[in-house]
Enzyme design. Sequence first.
Site, mmCIF file in Angstrom:
data_model
loop_
_atom_site.group_PDB
_atom_site.id
_atom_site.type_symbol
_atom_site.label_atom_id
_atom_site.label_comp_id
_atom_site.label_asym_id
_atom_site.label_seq_id
_atom_site.Cartn_x
_atom_site.Cartn_y
_atom_site.Cartn_z
ATOM 1 N N TYR A 138 -33.304 18.899 -17.757
ATOM 2 C CA TYR A 138 -32.078 19.277 -18.697
ATOM 3 C C TYR A 138 -31.606 20.006 -16.975
ATOM 4 O O TYR A 138 -30.456 19.833 -17.587
ATOM 5 C CB TYR A 138 -32.493 20.555 -19.945
ATOM 6 C CG TYR A 138 -31.254 21.333 -20.018
ATOM 7 C CD1 TYR A 138 -30.811 20.762 -21.057
ATOM 8 C CD2 TYR A 138 -31.504 22.353 -19.633
ATOM 9 C CE1 TYR A 138 -29.780 21.912 -21.724
ATOM 10 C CE2 TYR A 138 -30.456 23.390 -20.043
ATOM 11 C CZ TYR A 138 -29.676 23.135 -20.940
ATOM 12 O OH TYR A 138 -28.850 23.938 -21.704
ATOM 13 N N LYS A 142 -27.478 18.957 -16.252
ATOM 14 C CA LYS A 142 -26.346 20.025 -16.073
ATOM 15 C C LYS A 142 -25.523 20.342 -14.829
ATOM 16 O O LYS A 142 -24.673 20.361 -14.818
ATOM 17 C CB LYS A 142 -26.885 21.697 -16.630
ATOM 18 C CG LYS A 142 -26.415 21.883 -18.098
ATOM 19 C CD LYS A 142 -25.745 21.528 -19.158
ATOM 20 C CE LYS A 142 -26.174 21.281 -20.555
ATOM 21 N NZ LYS A 142 -24.819 20.879 -21.223
#
Length: 243
Positions: A138, A142
């Site tokens: 994750y 991002k």
Amino acid sequence: MALVLVTGASTGLGLATATTLAADGHDVVLHARNAGRLDDASVLEQMYGVVYGDLSQHDETVQVAQQANAIGAFDAVIHNAGVMRSRDALAVNVVAPFVLTAVMSPPGRAIFLSSGMHLSGSPRRLAPDFSDPARTSYEDSKLFITAFALALARLRPQTRTHVVDPGWVPTRMGGPSAPDDLDEGHATQEWLATADEDAIDPPTGAYWYHRTTRAPHPAAADPGFQDAVVRALEAHTGLELTA
């Protein structure tokens, strides 16, 4: 009044963003993976329109862009859709926003949701992960979407582009013990999408947290890394990001 597309708006921050903008008098197009994702279908009564498609799938993401183009030229697109601990993190958090940006008619404004966790991402892990998406964290996803958004601000100056860290808020993704304020978690992207242009400083290319600019990961601010991310996404999708 603005015409705004909000992706991933069936629950959480996306739903809060869409319903708040609609209540403020804006024409909102809600995106959801499918009709079954909406816990309360009556929310569509507040919306100007709806588009459906699974953003983890390339073909369906293209179809979402085509559905949006059929509605008209958007004043703003809020790229809210995201997943956290999933093998789809790269597809949903990075590839889908790129595909939507490449296929849709350029909006007046583009707002991409990032996370403070992007600061822990590694700029060395982009290329291999397309062949093994489960390896993309994750945090990495991002970082890549932050770099892409800042590249877009540079390559398409006619589209005012920003990145938002909504904070760790109590949604289904964030969990009930998340410490940040839920309302603050969607207020910045709503403001960036609809405020008068002279009220937003800088006018494009900023990373925001609760209406305050912050410094992103140094790699995300590096034009060389930004261009590498764009080139990798173009090669992976077969789509070109026209300037």
